[in-house]
Write an enzyme that holds these catalytic residues in place. Sequence first.
Site, short mmCIF file in Angstrom:
data_model
loop_
_atom_site.label_atom_id
_atom_site.label_comp_id
_atom_site.label_asym_id
_atom_site.label_seq_id
_atom_site.Cartn_x
_atom_site.Cartn_y
_atom_site.Cartn_z
N LYS A 91 0.83 -1.22 0.00
CA LYS A 91 0.00 0.00 0.00
C LYS A 91 0.85 1.26 0.00
O LYS A 91 0.36 2.35 -0.32
CB LYS A 91 -0.96 0.00 1.19
CG LYS A 91 -0.34 0.22 2.55
CD LYS A 91 -1.42 0.32 3.62
CE LYS A 91 -0.81 0.61 4.99
NZ LYS A 91 -1.85 0.77 6.02
N ASP A 92 2.15 1.14 0.33
CA ASP A 92 3.06 2.29 0.31
C ASP A 92 3.71 2.50 -1.06
O ASP A 92 4.43 3.48 -1.26
CB ASP A 92 4.17 2.12 1.34
CG ASP A 92 3.66 2.15 2.77
OD1 ASP A 92 2.57 2.72 3.00
OD2 ASP A 92 4.35 1.59 3.65
N ARG A 139 -6.99 8.99 3.67
CA ARG A 139 -8.16 8.14 3.37
C ARG A 139 -9.02 7.96 4.60
O ARG A 139 -10.24 8.19 4.58
CB ARG A 139 -7.71 6.77 2.86
CG ARG A 139 -8.86 5.76 2.78
CD ARG A 139 -8.38 4.34 2.59
NE ARG A 139 -7.50 3.84 3.62
CZ ARG A 139 -7.89 3.19 4.72
NH1 ARG A 139 -9.17 2.98 4.95
NH2 ARG A 139 -7.01 2.74 5.58
N ARG A 140 -8.40 7.54 5.72
CA ARG A 140 -9.18 7.31 6.94
C ARG A 140 -9.83 8.60 7.42
O ARG A 140 -10.98 8.60 7.85
CB ARG A 140 -8.27 6.72 8.03
CG ARG A 140 -7.87 5.27 7.76
CD ARG A 140 -6.84 4.79 8.77
NE ARG A 140 -6.47 3.39 8.56
CZ ARG A 140 -5.25 2.90 8.77
NH1 ARG A 140 -4.29 3.71 9.19
NH2 ARG A 140 -5.00 1.62 8.56
N ARG A 157 1.04 10.42 13.62
CA ARG A 157 2.04 9.62 12.91
C ARG A 157 2.87 8.81 13.89
O ARG A 157 2.92 9.10 15.07
CB ARG A 157 2.94 10.52 12.07
CG ARG A 157 2.24 11.08 10.82
CD ARG A 157 3.24 11.69 9.87
NE ARG A 157 4.25 10.72 9.48
CZ ARG A 157 5.47 11.04 9.04
NH1 ARG A 157 5.83 12.31 8.98
NH2 ARG A 157 6.32 10.10 8.69
N ARG A 163 1.80 5.36 18.58
CA ARG A 163 0.38 5.72 18.55
C ARG A 163 -0.33 5.29 19.83
O ARG A 163 -1.19 6.02 20.35
CB ARG A 163 -0.29 5.11 17.32
CG ARG A 163 0.26 5.66 16.02
CD ARG A 163 -0.53 5.21 14.83
NE ARG A 163 0.30 5.19 13.63
CZ ARG A 163 -0.17 5.01 12.40
NH1 ARG A 163 -1.46 4.85 12.21
NH2 ARG A 163 0.65 4.99 11.37
N CYS A 250 -0.09 8.91 -1.71
CA CYS A 250 -0.36 9.20 -0.29
C CYS A 250 -1.13 10.51 -0.12
O CYS A 250 -1.60 10.82 0.97
CB CYS A 250 0.95 9.26 0.50
SG CYS A 250 1.79 7.69 0.67
#
Length: 314
Positions: A91-92, A139-140, A157, A163, A250
């Site tokens: 996904k990156d 996206r989120r 981040r 997190r 991104c």
Amino acid sequence: MAITLPSPASPLKIGTRGSPLALAQAHETRARLMAAFDLPEDAFEIVVIQTIADRVLDRALKEIGGKGLFTKEIEEAMLEGRIDIAVHSTKDMGVEQPAGLVLDTFLPREDFRDAFISHSVGAIPDLAQGAVVGTSSLRRKAQLLNRRPDLQVVEFRGNVQTRLKKLEDGVAVASFLAMAGLNRLGMSHVARSAIEPEEMLPAVAQGAIGIERRKDDALSAHMLEALHHAPTGQQMAAERFFLAALDGSCETPIAGLAQHEGGTIWLRGEILRPDGSESIKGEARAPIEDASEMGWKLGKDLLAQAGEGFFDWK
């Protein structure tokens, strides 16, 4: 042509980022190669390479730059011959590889869902009015604001541990990670719940490990062929061509998920304005051999529905 396999005297160099998750993915790749070719661990060398996304942690990803935030330095090392293969979270990855590199090996896909993380709340619907939620994913953020415009979304981040510490410190009441990453780290218990795609469609290629190599490297091509998981590759073809049609990166709130249904691929896609004010969704089904074409067409269909100016904010 005879191929000489790597050895402790001449190890295959595996490039990766240095986060716990990136290292777990590199170790999984090494273990699979060891098993496939009956080689010892020291026939491989894991080389940690820091990317700009690892160095700059106090700014949003979109402020650092565009494509290649997680891959540029690793790909440069491969082109220079300092590493032989590179292990990535697919996904990156950009949809196009630099000249001389190919991405044609995917390990079996893990859980593609997002994980809801909180010390006090069980799921998105349980969040109080105006609750503060942390995420670094455009996206989120867009999906959350589209469903719950009352929420406050703050930049979040860092790796899993960072997190979790921010949640403990009260910076936000909830955040999100990929279930795949938690599973690979043996930390699935951290998730309060897994978010089904009907509620929040995941990032394109979420849960899939992609392995990149030099196009002219016969040894790497030979070895990686033994690892490639065809069904995951078919899903990636649909999702990544969908992303390519949208010129996704991104900086773009795009979601997509391809799943097998017998001899067909079912693809769902979504594009959003970053403030969540508009969401456009679509889906398609096609025979497996037409996965790429279907992905491209669905992307162009959503783009046509969005009309001129939908991505002007980029």
